[in-house]
Each structure stands twice: as structure tokens, then as C-alpha cells.
Design a protein around this motif. Structure first.
Motif, short mmCIF file in Angstrom:
data_model
loop_
_atom_site.label_atom_id
_atom_site.label_comp_id
_atom_site.label_asym_id
_atom_site.label_seq_id
_atom_site.Cartn_x
_atom_site.Cartn_y
_atom_site.Cartn_z
N MET A 3 39.59 11.29 28.45
CA MET A 3 38.74 12.49 28.50
C MET A 3 38.33 12.80 29.93
N VAL A 4 38.04 14.08 30.15
CA VAL A 4 37.43 14.51 31.42
C VAL A 4 36.19 15.33 31.06
N PHE A 5 35.05 14.94 31.64
CA PHE A 5 33.80 15.67 31.40
C PHE A 5 33.40 16.42 32.66
N THR A 6 32.94 17.65 32.48
CA THR A 6 32.24 18.34 33.57
C THR A 6 30.77 17.96 33.47
N MET A 7 29.97 18.31 34.48
CA MET A 7 28.53 18.04 34.38
C MET A 7 27.94 18.80 33.19
N GLU A 8 28.41 20.01 32.99
CA GLU A 8 27.95 20.82 31.85
C GLU A 8 28.18 20.07 30.53
N ASP A 9 29.34 19.41 30.42
CA ASP A 9 29.64 18.62 29.21
C ASP A 9 28.62 17.48 29.07
N LEU A 10 28.33 16.82 30.18
CA LEU A 10 27.42 15.66 30.12
C LEU A 10 26.02 16.08 29.66
N TYR A 11 25.58 17.23 30.17
CA TYR A 11 24.22 17.70 29.84
C TYR A 11 24.05 17.95 28.34
N ARG A 12 25.16 18.05 27.60
CA ARG A 12 25.06 18.35 26.16
C ARG A 12 25.04 17.09 25.30
N PHE A 13 25.12 15.92 25.94
CA PHE A 13 24.96 14.67 25.17
C PHE A 13 23.48 14.37 24.98
N PRO A 14 23.13 13.63 23.92
CA PRO A 14 21.72 13.28 23.68
C PRO A 14 21.14 12.51 24.87
N ARG A 15 19.95 12.89 25.28
CA ARG A 15 19.34 12.32 26.48
C ARG A 15 18.28 11.27 26.18
N GLU A 16 18.12 10.32 27.08
CA GLU A 16 17.03 9.34 27.02
C GLU A 16 16.42 9.20 28.40
N ASN A 17 15.15 8.78 28.41
CA ASN A 17 14.44 8.51 29.66
C ASN A 17 14.09 7.04 29.73
N ARG A 18 14.45 6.38 30.83
CA ARG A 18 14.11 4.95 30.96
C ARG A 18 13.76 4.61 32.39
N VAL A 19 12.81 3.70 32.55
CA VAL A 19 12.36 3.25 33.86
C VAL A 19 12.98 1.90 34.17
N TYR A 20 13.70 1.81 35.26
CA TYR A 20 14.36 0.55 35.64
C TYR A 20 14.24 0.30 37.14
N PHE A 21 14.21 -0.97 37.52
CA PHE A 21 14.38 -1.30 38.93
C PHE A 21 15.86 -1.36 39.24
N LEU A 22 16.21 -1.03 40.48
CA LEU A 22 17.55 -1.29 41.01
C LEU A 22 17.34 -2.19 42.23
N GLU A 23 17.92 -3.37 42.21
CA GLU A 23 17.83 -4.25 43.38
C GLU A 23 19.23 -4.58 43.87
N CYS A 24 19.48 -4.35 45.16
CA CYS A 24 20.75 -4.76 45.76
C CYS A 24 20.80 -6.28 45.74
N ALA A 25 21.97 -6.83 45.41
CA ALA A 25 22.13 -8.29 45.40
C ALA A 25 21.82 -8.88 46.77
N ALA A 26 21.96 -8.07 47.83
CA ALA A 26 21.73 -8.56 49.19
C ALA A 26 20.26 -8.50 49.60
N ASN A 27 19.39 -7.99 48.70
CA ASN A 27 17.97 -7.93 49.05
C ASN A 27 17.46 -9.34 49.39
N THR A 28 16.74 -9.45 50.52
CA THR A 28 16.20 -10.74 50.99
C THR A 28 17.31 -11.67 51.50
N GLY A 29 18.53 -11.14 51.61
CA GLY A 29 19.67 -11.96 52.03
C GLY A 29 19.54 -12.52 53.45
N MET A 30 18.85 -11.75 54.32
CA MET A 30 18.70 -12.20 55.71
C MET A 30 17.72 -13.36 55.82
N GLU A 31 17.04 -13.68 54.72
CA GLU A 31 16.01 -14.73 54.74
C GLU A 31 16.51 -16.06 54.19
#
Ligand code: MTE
Ligand code: CO
Length: 390
Positions: free
Chosen positions: A99-127
């Protein structure tokens, strides 16, 4: 006081003259007095700004949501600027219907809202080998926490029809680095999102506009930005980012790989080297962040004496699984030198290790997945320094 405070008794300019009218700034910006609260990079860290990183100013923030303009950026080929009408998301491989989706196609899928952290695996790596960078923005600022709006990844995969041999997913970005990572299908079908909004508004270009993958609790590198392709396969692809990078060389010469999950971690964000104590002794607020890829944070302890004695911190109840948690420890500072630490425990019972304990298991070669306890040395004048205690 006998003398009146001129800040009260004298008429101030902002009280005397009219201010700018509405629409002076159609897209609002922070107060000019907050202009130092910005993402910052470490110039010597990378050779070129197009494959580089800057850091979230954690020391100046509160609560759990990272403002969009302050989310750290990590990209390997610069920021792609993609007109949404020109973007396509393709699903191919072991599916019944490519399949190929346009953004318009994606906007028509059921939506959810969720709060998440994103941490780079390299965070604190210099320490890893010892205390190095002076400020939690630099030591811990490769993390942000955002409310995403999008559709569960499983909705798109089901639309294409997964073949039973489909055990892995390759996610690919449309940027010049064409970032690719292999993701196990169980995770893809579990809690991953294909997201196009952050904190209510469109994703920022830096964060993958018009669409990115959200892989809750797992290392940031897998959260492919500018997502353009999902390929279903029966085994991992062994791409660059999962072989030569994002693997951990152990002391015996073997490397850990597919270390997807981000482990329990915390840091005191203030006071910290960039946020010194300016009020002298007495009533003092210690605050920080704790997070775990396992889910929620059950407990955070704070030490004032480098880990000898621990005090339970107050975890602010406004939080979510796989999101950062805000903690506070309120105390009376007697003005003496302190060694501030925080130590988190997650809902599965995992406890944040000391850096020493971490090195004992993983050796000294690692960069990624440093969740060791951080120490700030608070001096009598209120200044702080990044140190390590043993
Ligand atoms: N996706 C693409 N397409 N290109 C990239 O360079 N960098 C990855 C990941 N996704 C990257 C990408 C890395 S290493 C991290 S840590 C996160 O994006 C950073 O996300 P952010 O820039 O929103 O903080
Ligand atoms: Co990263």
C-alpha cells in the motif's frame, strides 16, 4: 520595611504605557527574559551540524511536557523539509496488499493521543568513564516528553494484511540519511504509533514533519522521522544503525545488540550546574525527572550526601506509563556542601544503578544505555558541579 519598595511605590513603564496589541506575534514566542532557555549543542562532539545533536534545556523546565521548540534534535542527514502533499508512506514486503498512503489517507484512520518520553540511546553517553559535561542539559538532555496524536501502527499493518511469516518490520525515513531500523512485529502491533501531531500542533520539521514513528519506551533511534516506508520481513535487516551503531561493546570484545528498551533512569534537573542555588540557605526545592521504558515510576529517592542516606521524593501524580515523571524534594538547606543524587525505581521493581555498578557489568567501552545515578556537588556559594562519587 520603613522605606517603600520602589518596585511598588514607583510607576513602572509597563504600567504607564500600552503594550503591543493582539497579533504582534501571530505565532507566540517566550518572554524576552527567557531567551537563554534554548536547545544547545556541544560543538566538539560532532564534526558537522547535519549529523549531530542538540540538547533539551531540562534545567529550566518543569512539569512533564517538553515545549515543541525545546525538544532536542538528533538527525543524521539534516532536517528534511517535506511538503505534506508530496509525502508518501509505503508498506511492502510480506503483506497481502502492498500500500501507499498519502497524509490525507493517514488523517482518516482512527486517532489516539498518548504522552511518551523519547530518549536517545546515547543520552548520558559522554559520562560513561567519568563526570564530563557540566549541566543536565548536556548530560541528560537527549530526552523529551510529548503528547503525540496519530494512529496505532497496527491499523496500517492490518490494512495491508500481514502474512503469518511477517516477524519484523523495517522502518525507513525519507531524509538524506534514509534512517532504517528493524523492529520486532510484537512491538509494532503493541503500542507503536504513526504520529503527525505533537502537543496538539503539527510535528516540527526537526521532529519528522509530516509523520514519524513512535516506539514507546524504546531507544530514540527507532523512532524514525519523516517516515516513508515500512517493510514487513521474516528477520531483522542488520542495518548500519543496529550493527556498527546502537550496539554496546562489552569488556570481553562481544557486543550487545537489539538493546531496544530504555531502562529506569532519573536526574535532578534543578538545582544543577546551569541552575545554581541563588537564594542562600533555608527553604529549597529539589526537582527532577524519572522515566522507564518498563512503564511507570513507582518511587524516587533523593540523597544529599552522595548516596549514604536516601529520602523519599514526592512524585507529581500527573504522569503516564513510558512518560517522564516529575519529582520534588523540599528541604531546608543549612548552607553546607552537599552531594545531590536521585535514584528511581520503576513499576517492575528495577532500580537505577550506580555508575560504578553499571561499569562492573558493561565495562568501560560503552556509549549507549547509561542509566547510572548522577551526582551534583552543591557548594556553599550555591554553585554546582558534575562529579562522580564512589
Ligand atoms: N529518523 C530519521 N529519519 N533520521 C534520523 O537521523 N534520528 C534518530 C531518530 N529518528 C533520526 C530519525 C535518533 S538517533 C533519535 S535519538 C531520534 O530520532 C531523535 O528524535 P528527535 O530529533 O525528535 O529528538
Ligand atoms: Co539517538
Amino acid at each position: 520595611a520603613a522605606e517603600g519598595d520602589p518596585k511598588i511605590t514607583e510607576l513602572q513603564d509597563w504600567n504607564r504605557y500600552l503594550g503591543p496589541g493582539v497579533d504582534a506575534a501571530p505565532y507566540g514566542l517566550p518572554s524576552e527574559f527567557e531567551k537563554d532557555v534554548v536547545r544547545r549543542d556541544v560543538p566538539w562532539l560532532t564534526a558537522d551540524a547535519t549529523s549531530s545533536v542538540n540538547f533539551t534545556p531540562l534545567h529550566a523546565l518543569d512539569g512533564i511536557i517538553t515545549p515543541n521548540g525545546l525538544c532536542f534534535e538528533r538527525h543524521h542527514g539534516g532536517v528534511a523539509e517535506i511538503p505534506p502533499q508530496d509525502h508518501r508512506l509505503m508498506i511492502n514486503g510480506l503483506v497481502d496488499r502492498p500500500m501507499v498512503f498519502t497524509m490525507e489517507d493517514l488523517y482518516r484512520f482512527p486517532r489516539e493521543n498518548r504522552v511518551y518520553f523519547l530518549e536517545c540511546a546515547a543520552n548520558t553517553g559522554m559520562e560513561w568513564r567519568g563526570a564530563q559535561l557540566n549541566g543536565c542539559q548536556y548530560t541528560h538532555g537527549m530526552v523529551h516528553c510529548v503528547m503525540y496524536t496519530g494512529t496505532p501502527l497496527r491499523n496500517l499493518l492490518n490494512e495491508a494484511g500481514l502474512k503469518s511469516s511477517g516477524k519484523w518490520l523495517l522502518a525507513e525515513g525519507a531524509d538524506a540519511s534514509a534512517m532504517t531500523r528493524s523492529i520486532p512485529m510484537e512491538k509494532a502491533l503493541d503500542d507503536c504509533l504513526v504520529a503527525w501531531k505533537m502537543n496538539g500542533e503539527a510535528l516540527r520539521s526537526e521532529q519528522g514533519y509530516p509523520v514519524r514513528l513512535v516506539v514507546p519506551g524504546w531507544e530514540g533511534n527507532m523512532w524514525v522521522k519523516w517516515l516513508r516506508r515500512l517493510e514487513v520481513g521474516d528477520q531483522p535487516w542488520e542495518q548500519r544503525e543496529e550493527t556498527s551503531k546502537y550496539t554496546d561493546l562489552l569488556a570481553d570484545g562481544k557486543a550487545r545488540k537489539f538493546t531496544f528498551q530504555m531502562e529506569v533512569k532519573s536526574v535532578i534537573t534543578a538545582p544543577s550546574p546551569q541552575a545554581p542555588v541563588t537564594h542562600g540557605k533555608g527553604r529549597t526545592v529539589i526537582t527532577g525527572l524519572a522515566w522507564s521504558g518498563n512503564g511507570t515510576i513507582r518511587r524516587v529517592d533523593v540523597s544529599l550526601d552522595g548516596g549514604r542516606n536516601w529520602h523519599a521524593a514526592r512524585i507529581d501524580p500527573q504522569s503516564f506509563p513510558k512518560a517522564v515523571h516529575r519529582f520534588y524534594y523540599d528541604f531546608d538547606w543549612d548552607g553546607s556542601e552537599l552531594l545531590l543524587q536521585s535514584r528511581a525505581m520503576d513499576e517492575k521493581g528495577f532500580v537505577q544503578p550506580t555508575k560504578e555498578a553499571l561499569r562492573k557489568v558493561r565495562g568501560a567501552n560503552s556509549i549507549y544505555h547509561n542509566n547510572g545515578i548522577q551526582t551534583w556537588h552543591l557548594k556553599t556559594d550555591g554553585a554546582l558541579e558534575n562529579v562522580e562519587v564512589s
